[in-house]
Design an enzyme around this catalytic site. Structure first.
Site, PDB file in Angstrom:
ATOM      1  N   ILE A 185     -12.506 -60.333  -1.033  1.00  0.00           N
ATOM      2  CA  ILE A 185     -12.207 -61.497  -0.193  1.00  0.00           C
ATOM      3  C   ILE A 185     -13.101 -61.437   1.055  1.00  0.00           C
ATOM      4  CG2 ILE A 185     -10.383 -62.742   1.072  1.00  0.00           C
ATOM      5  CD1 ILE A 185      -9.711 -62.563  -1.874  1.00  0.00           C
ATOM      6  N   HIS A 204      -2.735 -52.256  -6.320  1.00  0.00           N
ATOM      7  CA  HIS A 204      -3.803 -51.411  -6.847  1.00  0.00           C
ATOM      8  C   HIS A 204      -3.175 -50.366  -7.781  1.00  0.00           C
ATOM      9  CE1 HIS A 204      -7.771 -49.686  -6.956  1.00  0.00           C
ATOM     10  NE2 HIS A 204      -7.197 -48.511  -6.887  1.00  0.00           N
TER      11      HIS A 204
END
Ligand code: GAR
Length: 187
Positions: free
Chosen positions: A80, A96
């Protein structure tokens, strides 16, 4: 009602777990490519947006227009841009498949497996400018049994993700919390 958008690039199993658990809140799916998550969105009746080129501008526009309370990354395989992270901080969260700071980046489950770790797991954290970093909201461990192959470990990790990601997103939406000492604390 709170507004959540999920960003995905892959199979979309976390998106599906989120959309089922947070039916009212998950307003849209954003994808950056053709991927399995789109079929799930269609099946679940969740509107989806496919980013146009350049994807960064398209994403910025979609996030501004949607006025979301939380932006949930679920296997979105892009970094991002920093300006977007800053504009929406601390509303972007990521999952994650490892216990950060161990095994950041891609192929984390495979790399942990090949390293022979006996304990790995998942991390849910606030997104900052640093990739796979940022204040930790929750971590959960998965013990790697000696007779497991990679597939077995992957499915164990995903199972834990699907249980915890919707719970954590709900808590972030409806509970009070703050960032202190590098982590998220629920008050
Ligand atoms: C999940 O395992 C998620 O933790 C991982 O991508 C997978 C997406 O699966 N994310 C990362 O590796 C981010 N660095 P899904 O498309 O089936 O939800």
């Amino acid at each position: 009602m709170k507004r959540v958008v999920v960003l995905a690039s892959g199979r979309g199993t976390n998106f599906e777990a989120l959309a089922k658990e947070l039916k009212e809140e998950v307003k849209a799916l954003i994808v950056d490519r053709d991927c399995g998550a789109i079929e799930r969105a269609k099946r679940l009746g969740v509107p989806y947006i496919k980013l146009e080129k350049p994807w960064q501008d398209s994403l910025r526009r979609a996030l501004r227009d949607g006025n979301y309370d939380l932006i949930v990354l679920a296997g979105f395989m892009r970094i991002i841009p920093e300006d977007i992270v800053r504009e929406f901080y601390p509303k972007i969260v990521n999952i994650h498949p490892a216990i950060l700071p161990a095994f950041p980046g891609i192929d984390s489950i495979k790399r942990a497996y090949e390293k022979g770790v006996k304990l790995t797991g998942i991390t849910i954290h606030i997104v900052t400018e640093k990739v796979d970093d940022g204040p930790i909201i929750l971590q959960r461990g998965v013990y790697v049994k000696d007779d497991w192959d990679l597939k077995r470990l992957e499915s164990a990790i995903h199972r834990v993700e699907h249980i915890w990601y919707p719970r954590v997103v709900r808590k972030l939406l409806y509970d009070r919390w703050e960032i202190k000492g590098g982590k998220v604390i629920f008050l």
